[in-house]
Design an enzyme around this catalytic site. Structure first.
Site, PDB file in Angstrom:
ATOM      1  N   HIS A 122      -4.168  20.990  12.949  1.00  9.26           N
ATOM      2  CA  HIS A 122      -3.498  19.774  13.403  1.00  9.26           C
ATOM      3  C   HIS A 122      -3.933  18.610  12.513  1.00  9.26           C
ATOM      4  CE1 HIS A 122      -1.484  17.138  16.217  1.00  9.26           C
ATOM      5  NE2 HIS A 122      -2.519  16.327  16.134  1.00  9.26           N
ATOM      6  N   GLY A 156      -3.081  24.174  26.551  1.00  7.91           N
ATOM      7  CA  GLY A 156      -2.716  22.759  26.436  1.00  7.91           C
ATOM      8  C   GLY A 156      -2.141  22.426  25.063  1.00  7.91           C
TER       9      GLY A 156
HETATM   10  C1  GRF Z   1       0.560  20.377   8.836  1.00  3.03           C
HETATM   11  O1  GRF Z   1       0.377  18.995   8.716  1.00  3.03           O
HETATM   12  C2  GRF Z   1      -0.198  20.916  10.014  1.00  3.03           C
HETATM   13  O2  GRF Z   1      -1.381  20.229  10.266  1.00  3.03           O
HETATM   14  C3  GRF Z   1       0.778  20.718  11.152  1.00  3.03           C
HETATM   15  O3  GRF Z   1       2.034  20.978  10.603  1.00  3.03           O
HETATM   16  C4  GRF Z   1       2.007  20.725   9.201  1.00  3.03           C
HETATM   17  C5  GRF Z   1       2.460  21.982   8.531  1.00  3.03           C
HETATM   18  O4  GRF Z   1       2.559  21.805   7.141  1.00  3.03           O
HETATM   19  N1  GRF Z   1       0.461  21.564  12.279  1.00  3.03           N
HETATM   20  P1  GRF Z   1       2.826  23.069   6.216  1.00  3.03           P
HETATM   21  O5  GRF Z   1       4.127  23.694   6.712  1.00  3.03           O
HETATM   22  O6  GRF Z   1       1.667  23.993   6.363  1.00  3.03           O
HETATM   23  O7  GRF Z   1       2.979  22.530   4.834  1.00  3.03           O
END
Ligand code: GRF
Length: 218
Positions: A122, A156
């Site tokens: 995240h 969650g």
């Molecule tokens: C990333 O910023 C990740 O943290 C979030 O979604 C985005 C995915 O980017 N969960 P990618 O598809 O891996 O380039």
């Protein structure tokens, strides 16, 4: 997939299923770490809910096993889609599920079926700014430091036990794109590294804390 127990390192290479909906840069960072030999794992499935996801196209180009399970309309559509996702994962023999920009919420039943075996990344320092638009939330709040979090997935929203975090500064003239790019660079380091620890070190959960048995080097 074996019954989940907090980690005991295995001599076999872990089998990863990657779930994504978009660009796939975190998936590619994991793939690079495996090919470099710094992550003892094998990608046995790249699954997307969107056929046109660049990450899925890239996985096909790399010759990895792929599946597309699009959303289903109507009553019970979410459950049916998830059942198909679960069937694909079981058929692949994966023992870990890595969410890498997968834009669908997982049900409590799905999370329970793969307890302590689903990992997510995240783009904020959780528990700050869960959910969509984390980088924009951070900017709007005015924090001076943000970053990324790799965590185990619970029922969650972005709330499961934290495995690793990396921080970046928020600069005065950042916009969401600039901040996102700075965080993404750290995501590409944090995700493979967190997976490497989960797969190769003994660890346990103490309350919400993921505790690795090895001591940090001094
Ligand atoms: C990333 O910023 C990740 O943290 C979030 O979604 C985005 C995915 O980017 N969960 P990618 O598809 O891996 O380039």
């Amino acid at each position: 997939m074996p019954e989940a127990s907090p980690g005991s390192p295995s001599s076999d290479r872990a089998r990863l299923a990657i779930l994504l909906s978009g660009r796939g840069s975190n998936f590619l960072a994991i793939d690079r770490a495996i090919r470099r030999g710094s992550l003892p794992a094998e990608i046995v499935l790249v699954l997307s809910d969107r056929r046109e996801a660049p990450g899925l196209v890239e996985a096909e180009r790399l010759g990895l096993p792929t599946a597309c399970v699009p959303p289903e309309a109507g009553n019970g559509g979410r459950r049916r889609q998830e059942e198909r996702v679960e069937a694909e994962i079981r058929a692949s023999g994966a023992d870990w599920i890595c969410l890498a920009g997968y834009m669908r919420l997982l049900s409590a039943d799905f999370v329970a079926a793969f307890r302590l075996r689903i990992v997510n990344i995240h783009p904020s320092l959780l528990p700050a700014f869960p959910g969509l638009g984390a980088q924009r939330q951070a900017l709007e709040h005015g924090v001076r430091v943000s970053g990324c979090t790799v965590h185990l997935v619970d029922e969650g929203l972005d709330s499961g036990p934290i495995v690793a975090q990396r921080a970046v500064p928020v600069e005065d003239h950042d916009d969401a794109d600039r901040l996102s790019a700075r965080i993404l660079e750290q995501e590409h380091l944090a995700y493979p590294e967190a997976l490497r620890r989960l797969l190769t070190e003994a660890w346990s959960l103490r309350g919400r804390r993921v505790v690795f048995a090895s001591r940090p080097e001094r």
